[in-house]
Design an enzyme around this catalytic site. Structure first.
Site, PDB file in Angstrom:
ATOM      1  N   SER A  55      28.945  45.009  42.413  1.00 51.23           N
ATOM      2  CA  SER A  55      30.079  45.847  42.790  1.00 51.23           C
ATOM      3  C   SER A  55      30.429  46.712  41.587  1.00 51.23           C
ATOM      4  O   SER A  55      30.105  46.348  40.452  1.00 51.23           O
ATOM      5  CB  SER A  55      31.259  44.939  43.144  1.00 51.23           C
ATOM      6  N   TYR A 108      37.068  38.020  41.858  1.00 52.90           N
ATOM      7  CA  TYR A 108      35.985  38.789  42.500  1.00 52.90           C
ATOM      8  C   TYR A 108      35.226  39.596  41.450  1.00 52.90           C
ATOM      9  O   TYR A 108      33.986  39.559  41.396  1.00 52.90           O
ATOM     10  CB  TYR A 108      36.571  39.701  43.582  1.00 52.90           C
TER      11      TYR A 108
END
Ligand code: NDP
Length: 250
Positions: free
Chosen positions: A158, A171
């Protein structure tokens, strides 16, 4: 000339005879990749935690002309233990004898809190599903990947796994770990056929994106089906020798 995986073009049987397991293929990017890979000839093993959702993907693949019948692997990455992983690997070994592609796609977002406010139990859950389960799957599948002539492992990163940003908490940290994991695996296998790479999908119209950005205009986002070329590139024969890299799908 080097290939830009984002604009990679390929024949419609590029993944023929390849056995590919995609984690989190019940929804979002994993589901789109499963359908596309099956249409390109891959024998897809659909992994997820929800049998009804996986059966829907299975049925959709059965509708694709010429696609091999997929398999379903139900393992909840939050609660699975060593035995669950071993049983999964043994069933794939007895059915297929090898694994050519392993796509680590399943992840959870957790909550958007500051580090100061982040709940420790939630932190552990996100790190467990996004990192520890990925380790367990990789470890248990390595012997099957080594039985392939052209094995490829893909990790899903990401933007917040490359530059830390406020309120992305566990995350973001899990995605930094994912980038590192891919590099460690690549380095350990630099003298073998196995390649290990990361893909950052970029902003994509899925439930996870909706949870992270509930107010944005979803119509402006790419659909999962629009970002799959780098996955196909890394799963197929044209990426032989490419390892330890991190790619952007957009
Ligand atoms: P979704 O939330 O749409 O899909 C996630 C998938 O993971 C689902 O199939 C889900 O299953 C599965 N999953 C979640 N938890 C578990 C679990 N405990 N056990 C088994 N399976 C589980 O996410 P996306 O498609 O958006 O994300 C795919 C990947 O792309 C992720 O790694 C994400 O971090 C990454 N990513 C996504 C971006 C985006 O904009 N969408 C941007 C950057 C990275 P179920 O259907 O049962 O919920």
């Amino acid at each position: 000339m080097s290939i830009d995986p984002r604009s990679y073009e390929y024949p419609d049987d590029i993944l023929k005879n390849r056995i590919v397991l995609i984690t989190g293929s019940s929804d979002g990017i994993g589901k789109a990749l499963a359908l596309h890979a099956a249409g390109l000839g891959a024998q897809v093993i659909l992994h997820g935690r929800s049998v009804p959702k996986l059966e829907k993907v299975y049925d959709a693949i059965e509708e694709i002309d010429g696609a091999p019948t997929p398999s379903i692997a139900v393992v909840d990455l939050e609660s699975a233990n060593a035995e669950s992983y071993m049983t999964l690997a043994q069933s794939i070994e007895s059915e297929f004898g090898r694994l050519d592609g392993l796509v680590h796609n399943a992840s959870i977002l957790g909550e958007r809190y500051s580090i100061e406010q982040y709940d420790a139990v939630l932190w552990q859950k996100v790190m467990h599903v996004n990192v520890t389960a990925t380790f367990a799957l990789t470890q248990v599948f390595l012997p099957l990947l080594h039985k392939s002539d052209d094995p490829s492992v893909i990790f899903t990163s990401s933007g917040v796994g490359r530059t830390g940003k406020s309120f992305w908490g566990a995350y973001a940290v899990s995605k930094f770990a994912t980038e590192g994991f891919s590099q460690v695996l690549a380095d350990e296998h630099r003298h073998s056929k196995l390649r290990s790479n990361c893909i950052n999908p970029g902003a994509t119209r899925t439930n996870m994106r909706l949870a992270a950005y509930p107010a944005e205009d979803r119509d402006l986002l790419k659909r999962p089906e629009d970002i799959l070329a780098p996955y196909v590139y890394l799963l197929g024969p044209d990426s032989k020798g490419i390892t330890g890299e991190s790619f952007d799908a957009q």
